[in-house]
Design a protein around this motif. Structure first.
Motif, short mmCIF file in Angstrom:
data_model
loop_
_atom_site.label_atom_id
_atom_site.label_comp_id
_atom_site.label_asym_id
_atom_site.label_seq_id
_atom_site.Cartn_x
_atom_site.Cartn_y
_atom_site.Cartn_z
N CYS A 152 62.24 55.36 61.33
CA CYS A 152 61.58 56.65 61.56
C CYS A 152 62.52 57.62 62.25
O CYS A 152 63.31 57.24 63.11
N TYR A 184 61.43 60.16 63.96
CA TYR A 184 60.76 60.70 65.15
C TYR A 184 60.83 59.73 66.31
O TYR A 184 61.16 58.56 66.15
N ASP A 185 60.42 60.24 67.45
CA ASP A 185 60.54 59.42 68.65
C ASP A 185 59.27 59.51 69.51
O ASP A 185 59.35 59.76 70.71
N CYS A 186 58.13 59.31 68.89
CA CYS A 186 56.87 59.40 69.62
C CYS A 186 56.80 58.25 70.64
O CYS A 186 56.89 57.08 70.26
N PHE A 196 54.56 56.70 72.25
CA PHE A 196 53.53 55.66 72.21
C PHE A 196 53.70 54.69 71.05
O PHE A 196 52.93 53.76 70.90
N CYS A 197 54.71 54.91 70.21
CA CYS A 197 54.78 54.17 68.94
C CYS A 197 55.90 53.14 68.95
O CYS A 197 57.02 53.43 69.37
N ARG A 223 59.23 54.08 67.06
CA ARG A 223 59.99 55.27 67.47
C ARG A 223 61.49 55.02 67.39
O ARG A 223 61.96 53.90 67.62
N GLY A 273 56.79 54.74 58.42
CA GLY A 273 57.57 55.60 59.30
C GLY A 273 58.17 56.71 58.43
O GLY A 273 58.17 56.62 57.20
N GLU A 287 46.37 60.64 67.03
CA GLU A 287 47.11 59.92 68.07
C GLU A 287 46.53 60.14 69.46
O GLU A 287 45.90 59.27 70.01
N LYS A 307 55.23 66.83 67.82
CA LYS A 307 54.01 66.80 67.01
C LYS A 307 52.94 67.70 67.59
O LYS A 307 53.00 68.08 68.76
S1 SF4 Z 1 54.03 57.73 65.25
FE1 SF4 Z 1 54.82 57.98 63.16
S2 SF4 Z 1 56.26 59.63 63.33
FE2 SF4 Z 1 55.93 58.95 65.41
S3 SF4 Z 1 57.52 57.43 65.74
FE3 SF4 Z 1 55.75 56.31 65.01
S4 SF4 Z 1 56.07 56.15 62.83
FE4 SF4 Z 1 57.43 57.74 63.54
#
Ligand code: SF4
Lengths: 418, 254
Positions: A66, A68-70, A72-73, A76, A112, A169, A183
């Motif tokens: 992925c 992105y670097d969210c 909570f995920c 990331r 992702g 989320e 986001k």
């Molecule tokens: S929530 Fe989605 S976009 Fe954000 S890091 Fe996880 S997989 Fe990537």
């Protein structure tokens, strides 16, 4: 070859499991092409995980790479984990082979974001097209809408998927910005709105032209993570209510946050997930959808949090004793639904049965009413005469003392955490 | 007075017919295979008569909607002596009362039929969920079961519609019959004890390897999709009672 596919499945199922939605209901596809599979309107749970959740679909990511670097995920960008990606053929073959053995109702495919939104959406689309067109697969498909993907791609995907979803989320924009600055809820609303409009349009067309294809027949859903950010239950359920109304969502899922990161914006690793709270939120959700409650009756400025020790229906009743006792032999169905200890199916039986004569306590018990709970709120043919009116707090203590509440024991442990 | 029936739907319906002809007052219904005559009660052997049974069935259909006819049938498939009595009493009650009386959940027999039917429907639903096919060397997907109730008639259409392009056999070991779908239609099959045994073995080396791979992948998946931090064994067992574990690939030791 088989070792590699096992490895991929382990990684990509593990990464997908935090999306709690597993419903396979609302599918309407019939097997009229003598192909494989049909959808069962109410869905089927083929097994349950050891944490007690329904397993209905093969729930996997296409890839956990992925950009992105969210925070909570697990997937990331900055997280140091093993990465993998399925090929289109691998996903199709797993789905078909699991389905043929009656392991699953279908596929829940998410991913992702690799390269960009369109590139990702295109790959997801390839999988569903191959399943539907080449394999003549009529089982259930739940597909993630990738925010930012072009409307053409989303529209095409909607022709093959039964359900589509995008996760909010965090329950509020503020919470989301805190953990995933890139986001926003707007990015979710736009595609949700687009799909919603298309569903309406297709349905209108279907009324005129019978051969109009199905478009996301099982509707859309979303998920909020609970307990990662400091929102109140009121914030959460008001957001849910707005999304139910504005986007005609079929379901909102509430997923207690499982700590997976040392990020100091988030609960520590090892913290217990807020399972009781999650359960109370689901109960509230049900009261809104099936019991005719307005969200404001259950959560408002005076009561921004759900009680932990009793369910939200009982809480509401205790705050509103002026409506009780309700005479079950005359009250309207929608009032009977509001009585603690009476569920939808008992309420229906009661209104049918009372046409044949006034109902007594023993009959109510047989019908399935939780009488020990309900008795504080009802009158029936042989209700004993009661001299004194009890206070809400007294009734609550009677009920708590009587019910070996399954939550009560856990509560002790939970309360320490709050 | 005791009415003795052989346990078939026909005999049950005939019992109702006979009762209305004779109006003997309160009777007890007993199954032939459990019945032991005693000196004090008079007995009446219900003889099966297709015509009489049909008349009762048609009469019921006039009074009950499809949902209730289904409940009647499901309760019958529970195969319990108690359920037969409930059905008998229920039917007599329905015929003796005005239309709509099946809504009287305050009546013990109405409630008993509704509740038994629900149990049978639940078992049916569980079979639809918990059946696991194995692909055998001859190309047939097969599975053996021993459900609490006789649910094969109830699950046939579900599997026929779903697996229209694959041959399958679902065999009830307890009741010694099964369903075989041959890509055209599903029909009842009866196997010899020898054949029943063979059905429970995996056949053919090559297929065994492929079957093992999918079994392993499924078990892997079952583990990966679990969230250890949420472990809740009580809830798990409530949803998948232990007596069903024997069906489940994901519950088998490797
Ligand atoms: S929530 Fe989605 S976009 Fe954000 S890091 Fe996880 S997989 Fe990537």
């Amino acid at each position: 070859m088989s070792e590699r596919i096992r490895e991929k499945l382990n990684i990509l199922a593990d990464a997908a499991k935090y999306d709690v939605s597993c419903s396979s209901s609302g599918g309407t596809r019939k097997n009229d092409n003598k192909g494989l599979g049909d959808s069962h309107a109410s869905g089927i749970c083929h097994t349950y995980t050891e944490d007690g959740r329904c397993v209905s679909l093969l729930k996997i990511l296409l890839t956990n790479h992925c950009i992105y670097d969210c925070a909570f995920c697990v997937s990331r960008k900055s997280n140091d984990i093993e990465r993998a990606a399925f090929t289109v053929e691998e996903v199709v073959s797993l789905t078909i082979n699991f389905y043929r053995r009656n392991f699953i109702e279908g596929l829940f495919l998410s991913s992702g974001i690799f390269k960009n939104a369109d590139f990702t959406m295109e790959r997801l689309l390839k999988v569903v097209k191959k399943l539907r067109l080449e394999e003549r697969f009529n089982g259930y498909i739940h597909l993630k809408t990738i925010p930012g993907a072009s409307e053409e791609l989303i529209r095409e995907a909607g022709l093959y998927a039964d359900r589509m979803s995008i996760n909010l989320e965090m329950p509020t924009e503020k919470g989301l910005k805190l953990l995933a600055p890139e986001k926003s809820h707007e990015d979710v609303k736009r595609p949700l709105g687009f799909v919603q409009n298309q569903i309406v349009q297709f349905n209108d067309e279907k009324k005129l032209i019978k051969s109009t294809p199905k478009f996301v027949p099982a509707g859309q859903s979303t998920q909020m993570v609970i307990g990662a950010t400091p929102e109140t239950d009121k914030d959460i359920m008001h957001t849910a209510d707005a999304f139910y109304k504005n986007f005609s969502l079929k379901r909102v899922y509430y997923s207690g946050y499982i700590p997976i990161s040392h990020d100091n914006r988030l609960p520590l690793i090892g913290t217990q997930p807020p399972l009781i709270r999650e359960n109370r939120l689901y109960q509230t959700d049900w009261l809104m959808r099936f019991y005719g409650f307005n969200v404001n009756e259950l959560l408002n400025d005076a009561n921004p949090h759900l009680d932990v020790d009793i369910d939200p229906k009982l809480s509401w009743a205790l705050r509103n004793l002026q409506f009780f006792p309700i005479d079950i032999n005359v009250a309207a169905y929608k009032m009977i639904l509001r009585i603690p200890g009476i569920g939808v199916s008992s309420a229906k039986k009661i209104v049918q049965a009372r046409k044949f004569g006034k109902l007594r306590i023993d009959q109510l018990k047989k019908i399935g009413v939780a009488y020990n709970r309900a008795k504080h709120f009802i009158k029936c043919a042989d209700t004993p005469y009661q001299l004194k009116d009890y206070q809400g707090t007294q009734i609550k203590s009677f009920i708590l003392a009587e019910s070996q509440s399954k939550y009560l024991k856990n509560d002790v442990q939970q309360l320490i955490l709050f | 007075m005791i009415y003795v029936i052989d346990g078939s739907l026909e005999s049950l319906l005939c019992a109702v017919f006979e009762w209305f002809e004779r109006k003997p007052g309160k009777i007890m219904l007993q199954l032939e295979k459990y019945y032991q005559p005693d000196a004090f009660t008079t007995e009446f052997h219900v003889y099966k008569d297709r015509k009489k049974a049909d008349r009762v069935w048609t009469g019921l259909k006039k009074k009950l909607d499809r949902g209730w006819m289904r409940r009647f049938y499901c309760t019958f498939l529970s195969e319990s002596a108690q359920a037969y009595s409930s059905l008998f009493e229920f039917t007599c009650y329905i015929f003796s009362n005005p239309a709509g009386s099946e809504g009287n959940y305050g009546n013990a027999h109405v409630l008993a039929v509704a509740q038994t039917a629900r149990k049978v429907e639940r078992e049916k639903h569980r079979m639809e969920a918990f059946i696991r096919f194995q692909h055998s060397a001859d190309g047939i997907f097969y599975c053996v079961i021993d459900p609490d109730f006789n649910v094969l008639p109830l699950i046939m259409n579900h599997f026929k519609n779903r697996y229209a392009d694959q041959q399958w056999i679902i065999y009830d070991l307890k009741r010694h019959y099964g369903l075989y779908y041959n890509l055209e239609k599903a029909e009842e099959v009866n196997l010899t004890p020898e054949e029943e045994k063979n059905l429970q073995k995996t056949t053919g080396e090559l297929h065994a390897i492929k079957e093992n791979l999918y079994a392993t992948l499924w078990k892997d998946y079952f583990k990966s999709t679990n969230i250890a931090a949420r472990k809740n064994t009580k809830l798990h067992v409530q949803h998948v009672p232990k007596r069903y574990w024997k069906y489940l690939t994901e519950k088998m030791d490797t």
